[in-house]
Design an enzyme around this catalytic site. Structure first.
Site, PDB file in Angstrom:
ATOM      1  N   LYS A   1     -11.289 -24.159 -34.885  1.00 16.99           N
ATOM      2  CA  LYS A   1     -10.617 -23.675 -36.102  1.00 16.99           C
ATOM      3  C   LYS A   1     -10.305 -22.210 -35.846  1.00 16.99           C
ATOM      4  CE  LYS A   1     -10.439 -21.618 -39.641  1.00 16.99           C
ATOM      5  NZ  LYS A   1      -9.446 -20.527 -39.894  1.00 16.99           N
TER       6      LYS A   1
ATOM      7  N   THR B   1     -20.261 -11.148 -41.232  1.00 14.09           N
ATOM      8  CA  THR B   1     -21.634 -11.516 -41.561  1.00 14.09           C
ATOM      9  C   THR B   1     -21.665 -12.421 -42.793  1.00 14.09           C
ATOM     10  OG1 THR B   1     -22.436  -9.484 -40.554  1.00 14.09           O
ATOM     11  CG2 THR B   1     -23.918 -10.553 -42.087  1.00 14.09           C
TER      12      THR B   1
ATOM     13  N   GLU C   1     -21.891 -14.897 -33.897  1.00 15.69           N
ATOM     14  CA  GLU C   1     -21.572 -13.583 -33.341  1.00 15.69           C
ATOM     15  C   GLU C   1     -20.899 -12.821 -34.474  1.00 15.69           C
ATOM     16  OE1 GLU C   1     -20.506 -10.615 -32.262  1.00 15.69           O
ATOM     17  OE2 GLU C   1     -18.881 -11.391 -31.013  1.00 15.69           O
TER      18      GLU C   1
ATOM     19  N   CYS D   1     -15.716  -5.865 -32.605  1.00 18.11           N
ATOM     20  CA  CYS D   1     -17.051  -5.952 -33.202  1.00 18.11           C
ATOM     21  C   CYS D   1     -18.062  -5.026 -32.528  1.00 18.11           C
ATOM     22  CB  CYS D   1     -17.537  -7.393 -33.183  1.00 18.11           C
ATOM     23  SG  CYS D   1     -17.451  -8.150 -31.553  1.00 18.11           S
TER      24      CYS D   1
ATOM     25  N   GLU E   1     -19.124  -1.849 -41.429  1.00 23.13           N
ATOM     26  CA  GLU E   1     -18.155  -2.011 -40.351  1.00 23.13           C
ATOM     27  C   GLU E   1     -16.784  -1.648 -40.951  1.00 23.13           C
ATOM     28  OE1 GLU E   1     -17.891  -6.137 -39.088  1.00 23.13           O
ATOM     29  OE2 GLU E   1     -17.903  -5.447 -37.024  1.00 23.13           O
TER      30      GLU E   1
END
Ligand code: NAP
Ligand code: MG
Length: 506
Positions: free
Chosen positions: A201, A256, A277, A311, A408
């Site tokens: 996906k 997350t 991840e 990331c 982030e």
């Protein structure tokens, strides 16, 4: 920065126009059981080019019904098809053939990825394509080296104990938009090398390179049903894959928040295995004895790579007080030199962000931190015009509680703080470890005691010292809320396997 001469052909404007024209014609289709087919809903989603905001292509809007079909095809291929039964050397050969096919097409694939995800052609060729090929070939090599163990035992025990390492089954691969080609290829290579079948996906915002990988898999002869691709939204297609009772493992890269929902879906469905991840807020520690020129250049290059949408990017800089001004001055100069523009132009060093929504989110974090007292040394704004460009941004005078130090930002924005000249390694490590994340940490220092002392103290899945180097394919992944598990190498491969212990009497 000038492009490597061998790749100047990548910047051919006519080829880019031809690619856009062919993408506009491409029928929206899913890859299920070796055939391209419309989504059950017959609906499509528009994919835009972040460089100019114009439509690029349409993809099929897959939903739970398509995920059901794809998982059923993957299950059939796993249970009855040739893939897990092929001699491992043959599986390896097909993966090497896929790598060769990708390499032959690397310029065209880089153009596709650049249009779709926005990144510069140079960064895709040197980064994503090179890393993806390295990872794929490394996994292809591991395909013939998957092994259980036979403990030493007495010769006349009348028994034989050993364990097998078998492919886990059907793997769901859910990938993000920031490195779409690399994320799909890495996960797929691990799944296929282990003998699994897969349902991918891809990210809705940048799905096109995944579809091309699917075409190449068929072209090199990977059997029908082994690689299935269901494009669509995370809420419809992604969620259905995470919740599916007949998927054995989900390997996910992304936020997350969604990572949490995938773990919950696994718990509530069939306890499928999960590799996560997730994000990062990676610290960069710069000591006075470091090569400041190299450090500043590398820190800025890393936050410019993928326009900060990476990331593992070092985004919280802690510099020893006595070299603070010297480092900031160099970083500012490096940012001033960055040329921001469409990724497919040879004189762009940094492309756009993926979407208006991601740009707004970054602006909000920067604005919030300024309001809380951070100082904006440069940038901090969206660039005008079409496309989602963002000024290279430098924030200083930050305190640990500010959003720019905790969240982030996923934009080309660096937050700079400092540590006292006489700070102990424990104190410096405490600053670096003051985060919910633990994906990567960067260290710039020459003193061997500082380097080794910090490597041990850092709570991080990865430590990069003085810019790193080497060519080995190392496991990649995080600790804390950066995720579970590792990708790459035999460690990444083992996530796609299950152990069966055998106690054989005779
Ligand atoms: P995301 O929503 O986590 O997307 C990652 C993938 O998960 C996409 O394929 C997405 O589909 C899918 N997805 C979304 N909701 C899902 C659900 N409920 N169940 C299953 N799959 C689902 O990430 P994003 O929205 O693209 O980016 C948001 C933030 O995530 C970024 O700002 C950044 O902080 C972080 N991020 C981290 C990484 C990384 O490399 N670790 C990469 C990208 C983003 P759609 O594409 O349809 O949403
Ligand atoms: Mg999303």
């Amino acid at each position: 920065m000038t492009p490597v001469s061998a790749d100047t052909e990548a910047y051919d404007a006519h080829a880019l126009d031809a690619l856009r024209a062919s993408l506009a014609q491409r029928p929206p289709a899913l890859l299920i059981d070796g055939r391209w087919q419309a989504a059950a809903s017959a609906a499509a989603l528009q994919v835009d080019a972040p460089g100019d905001g114009l439509p690029l292509a349409h993809i099929a809007a897959g939903d739970a019904r398509d995920i059901d079909l794809a998982v059923a095809a993957a299950r059939r291929a796993f249970r009855h098809g040739p893939w897990p039964r092929l001699p491992a050397t043959r599986r390896a050969a097909l993966l090497f053939a896929l790598a060769d096919a990708i390499e032959r097409e690397r310029i065209e694939l880089a153009r596709l990825e650049s249009l779709d995800a926005g990144h510069t052609l140079r960064s895709i060729l040197a980064g994503d394509l090179a890393l993806g090929l390295r990872s794929l070939r490394d996994y292809a090599g591991w395909a013939t080296k998957i092994a259980g163990e036979t403990p030493a035992q007495s010769a006349d025990a009348g028994a034989m104990d050993y364990f097998l390492r078998e492919p886990i089954g059907v793997a769901g691969l859910i990938t993000p938009w920031n490195a779409p080609f690399l994320m799909v290829l890495q996960k797929l290579a691990a799944a296929l090398a282990a003998g699994c079948t897969a349902v991918i996906k891809p990210a809705e915002l940048a799905p096109l390179s995944a579809l091309r990988i699917g075409e190449l898999c068929l072209q090199v002869g990977i059997p029908a049903g082994v690689v299935n691709i269901v494009t669509g939204t995370g809420a419809a297609a992604g969620r259905a894959l995470a919740e599916h009772p007949d998927v054995d493992l989900v390997s996910f890269t992304g936020s997350t928040a969604v990572g949490r929902s995938i773990l919950a879906a696994a718990a509530h469905s069939n306890l499928k295995r999960v590799v996560l991840e997730l994000g990062g807020k990676s610290p960069v520690l710069v000591f006075a004895d470091a090569d400041l020129d190299r450090a500043a250049a590398a820190i800025v290059a890393e936050i410019a790579f993928k326009s900060g949408q990476y990331c593992a990017a070092g985004s919280r800089v802690y510099v020893q007080a006595c070299v603070r001004e010297a480092l900031i001055e160099r970083m500012q100069a490096a940012m001033d030199r960055l040329r921001v523009g469409p990724g497919h132009l040879a004189d762009s060093d940094m492309g756009p962000m993926i979407s208006q929504a991601q740009r707004e989110r970054a602006l909000d974090i920067v604005g919030h931190s300024r309001a809380a007292g951070a100082r904006l040394l440069r940038g901090g704004h969206a660039l005008p015009g079409p496309g989602y460009y963002f000024e290279p941004t430098l924030l200083t005078d930050l305190t640990a509680d500010m959003r720019a130090m905790r969240e982030e930002i996923f934009a080309p924005a660096l937050a700079v703080a400092s540590f006292a000249d006489d700070a102990s390694l424990d104190q410096v490590a405490a600053l670096a470890n003051d985060s919910a994340y633990g994906l990567s940490a960067k260290l710039w220092a020459r003193d061997v005691g500082t380097v080794h002392g910090l490597i041990r103290r850092l709570e991080s899945g990865q430590v990069v010292v003085n810019g790193g180097g080497g060519e080995a394919v190392l496991p990649f992944g995080g600790v804390k809320q950066s995720g579970y598990g590792r990708e790459n190498g035999h460690v990444g491969l083992s996530a796609f396997t299950e152990i069966k212990s055998v106690r054989l009497g005779y």
